[in-house]
Enzyme design. Structure first.
Site, short mmCIF file in Angstrom:
data_model
loop_
_atom_site.label_atom_id
_atom_site.label_comp_id
_atom_site.label_asym_id
_atom_site.label_seq_id
_atom_site.Cartn_x
_atom_site.Cartn_y
_atom_site.Cartn_z
N GLY A 1 0.78 -1.24 0.00
CA GLY A 1 0.00 0.00 0.00
C GLY A 1 0.81 1.28 0.00
O GLY A 1 0.24 2.37 0.06
N CYS B 1 -0.43 3.23 -6.14
CA CYS B 1 -1.13 2.12 -5.51
C CYS B 1 -2.36 2.65 -4.81
O CYS B 1 -2.31 3.68 -4.15
CB CYS B 1 -0.15 1.53 -4.51
N GLY C 1 3.04 2.27 -2.42
CA GLY C 1 3.48 2.72 -3.75
C GLY C 1 2.80 3.99 -4.23
O GLY C 1 1.69 4.31 -3.83
P1 5GP Z 1 6.81 3.59 -5.83
O1 5GP Z 1 8.31 3.50 -5.87
O2 5GP Z 1 6.24 4.04 -7.14
O3 5GP Z 1 6.30 4.35 -4.68
O4 5GP Z 1 6.28 2.10 -5.59
C1 5GP Z 1 6.58 1.05 -6.45
C2 5GP Z 1 5.91 -0.22 -5.96
O5 5GP Z 1 4.48 -0.08 -5.93
C3 5GP Z 1 6.10 -1.42 -6.86
O6 5GP Z 1 7.39 -1.97 -6.79
C4 5GP Z 1 5.00 -2.36 -6.38
O7 5GP Z 1 5.35 -3.05 -5.22
C5 5GP Z 1 3.89 -1.38 -6.01
N1 5GP Z 1 2.86 -1.36 -7.07
C6 5GP Z 1 3.01 -1.24 -8.39
N2 5GP Z 1 1.83 -1.22 -9.06
C7 5GP Z 1 0.89 -1.36 -8.11
C8 5GP Z 1 -0.55 -1.44 -8.15
O8 5GP Z 1 -1.20 -1.33 -9.18
N3 5GP Z 1 -1.16 -1.60 -6.95
C9 5GP Z 1 -0.47 -1.70 -5.78
N4 5GP Z 1 -1.15 -1.92 -4.67
N5 5GP Z 1 0.87 -1.61 -5.71
C10 5GP Z 1 1.54 -1.45 -6.85
#
Ligand code: 5GP
Length: 345
Positions: free
Chosen positions: A178, A183, A180
């Site tokens: 949660g 996300c 991301g």
């Molecule tokens: P960020 O670096 O963009 O904050 O987070 C990346 C991470 O978000 C990814 O490695 C993965 O674990 C998570 N993530 C990617 N796509 C999704 C999605 O559609 N839903 C959720 N719940 N998490 C995601």
């Protein structure tokens, strides 16, 4: 019903307390790390940052660029073996992970992929919810089948599940639910765990049984990556911070003279329509689609992230990334930065 009352923290809730240090310059700081992975019994050396296996960021182009910095790219799972073969001929196997889900089709595909590309060193078993029995058994079966591959498994956010996955055969557990940037799990389901506390608790659990963790998601600026390492993360995985670059997939669009690239969650409607033609009737989308300002070559961003981490190390007296967590004292804060002239990101 039970309530846990102790406070759990996100990156935005803390800052590093500076300390007296004998380091003269950030050039002296070693940002690479060496690991011998417990289950695979393999050595690895490099900069422990990982590009996320999201389909705009975990690309072949990204892997070619980041391997030059000894940074890992976790490729998204939609490449064919034919598409991946030329990349592995370039001797980048130390800095490339392939991803797989846990459905029968995924497992079969992984089998074919590893047979066709024996150089593959890292396998990332990736599911949104790493708490199912089925996931733990696929991790165990994958370990039996590939005794010397480095297995990454996730995602979870609590110590007991980190331990279970490592004991079942994972080398590195991916931590974050949660957090991301694209996300929406917390909004759709109400489930999650503040990321810095998840990293602190899970790294402690992993290190106790000889494993490693990846802090996955929630890093917005270089200081957050430093906080992940300060909190005990062995690796940090980045999606949004690496989005919008030349090496990312997706069309460049111009809006009012500014260039943008699309970036979306892997369980967003965009991703589900692209790969499965629809959002299956029993599930909802747990990701968003956004436009990110185009940021050119990823090398500049990497230099800036590494520069930030080196600087953190000089402020807290850590000679190397490995020393960061023992040199870290976090202070809880109610404000991160002065935003009178706008957001500093
Ligand atoms: P960020 O670096 O963009 O904050 O987070 C990346 C991470 O978000 C990814 O490695 C993965 O674990 C998570 N993530 C990617 N796509 C999704 C999605 O559609 N839903 C959720 N719940 N998490 C995601």
């Amino acid at each position: 019903m039970r309530i846990e009352n102790d406070i759990k923290l996100d990156y935005k809730d803390v800052l590093f307390r500076p300390k007296r240090s004998t380091l003269h310059s950030r050039e002296e700081v070693d940002v690479s790390r060496k690991f011998t992975f417990k289950n695979a019994q393999q050595d690895w050396q490099g900069i422990p940052i990982i590009a996320s296996n999201m389909d705009t960021v975990g690309t072949i182009e990204m892997a070619k660029a980041l391997a030059q910095h000894k940074i890992i790219t976790c490729l998204h799972k939609f490449y064919t073996a034919e598409e991946l073969q030329p990349l592995f001929k370039d001797d980048v196997a130390d800095y490339v992970a392939v991803s797989s889900g846990i459905k029968n089709d995924d497992v079969e595909f992984l089998s074919k992929l590893t047979a066709q590309i024996p150089q593959i060193k890292f396998i990332c078993l990736d599911v949104a919810n790493g708490y199912t029995q089925r996931f733990a058994s696929v991790v165990a079966r994958t370990r039996d089948k590939y005794p010397d591959k480095i297995i990454i498994a996730g995602n979870v956010v609590t110590g007991e599940m980190v331990e279970e996955l490592i004991l079942r055969g994972a080398d590195i557990v991916k931590v974050g639910i949660g957090s991301g940037s694209v996300c929406t799990t917390r909004i759709q389901t109400g489930v999650g765990y503040p990321q810095l506390s998840a990293v602190i608790e899970c790294s402690d659990a992993a290190h106790g049984v000889g494993g490693q963790i990846i802090a996955d998601g929630g890093c917005v600026v270089a200081g957050d990556v430093a906080k992940a390492f300060g909190g005990g993360a062995d690796f940090a995985m980045l999606g949004g911070m690496l989005a919008g670059h030349e090496q990312c997939d997706g069309e460049l669009k111009e809006i009012d003279g500014q260039l943008y690239k699309v970036f979306y969650g892997m369980s967003s409607e965009t991703a589900m329509h692209k790969y499965y033609g629809e959002v299956a009737g029993y599930r909802s989308s747990e990701g968003k689609t956004v436009s990110v300002k185009y940021r050119g070559d990823v090398h500049h961003t990497i230099k800036s992230i590494l520069g930030g981490i080196r600087s953190t190390c000089t402020y807290i007296g850590a000679k190397s990334l490995k020393d960061m967590s023992k040199c870290t004292t976090f202070i809880r804060v109610s404000q991160q930065s002065n935003e009178v002239f706008g957001k500093n990101s």
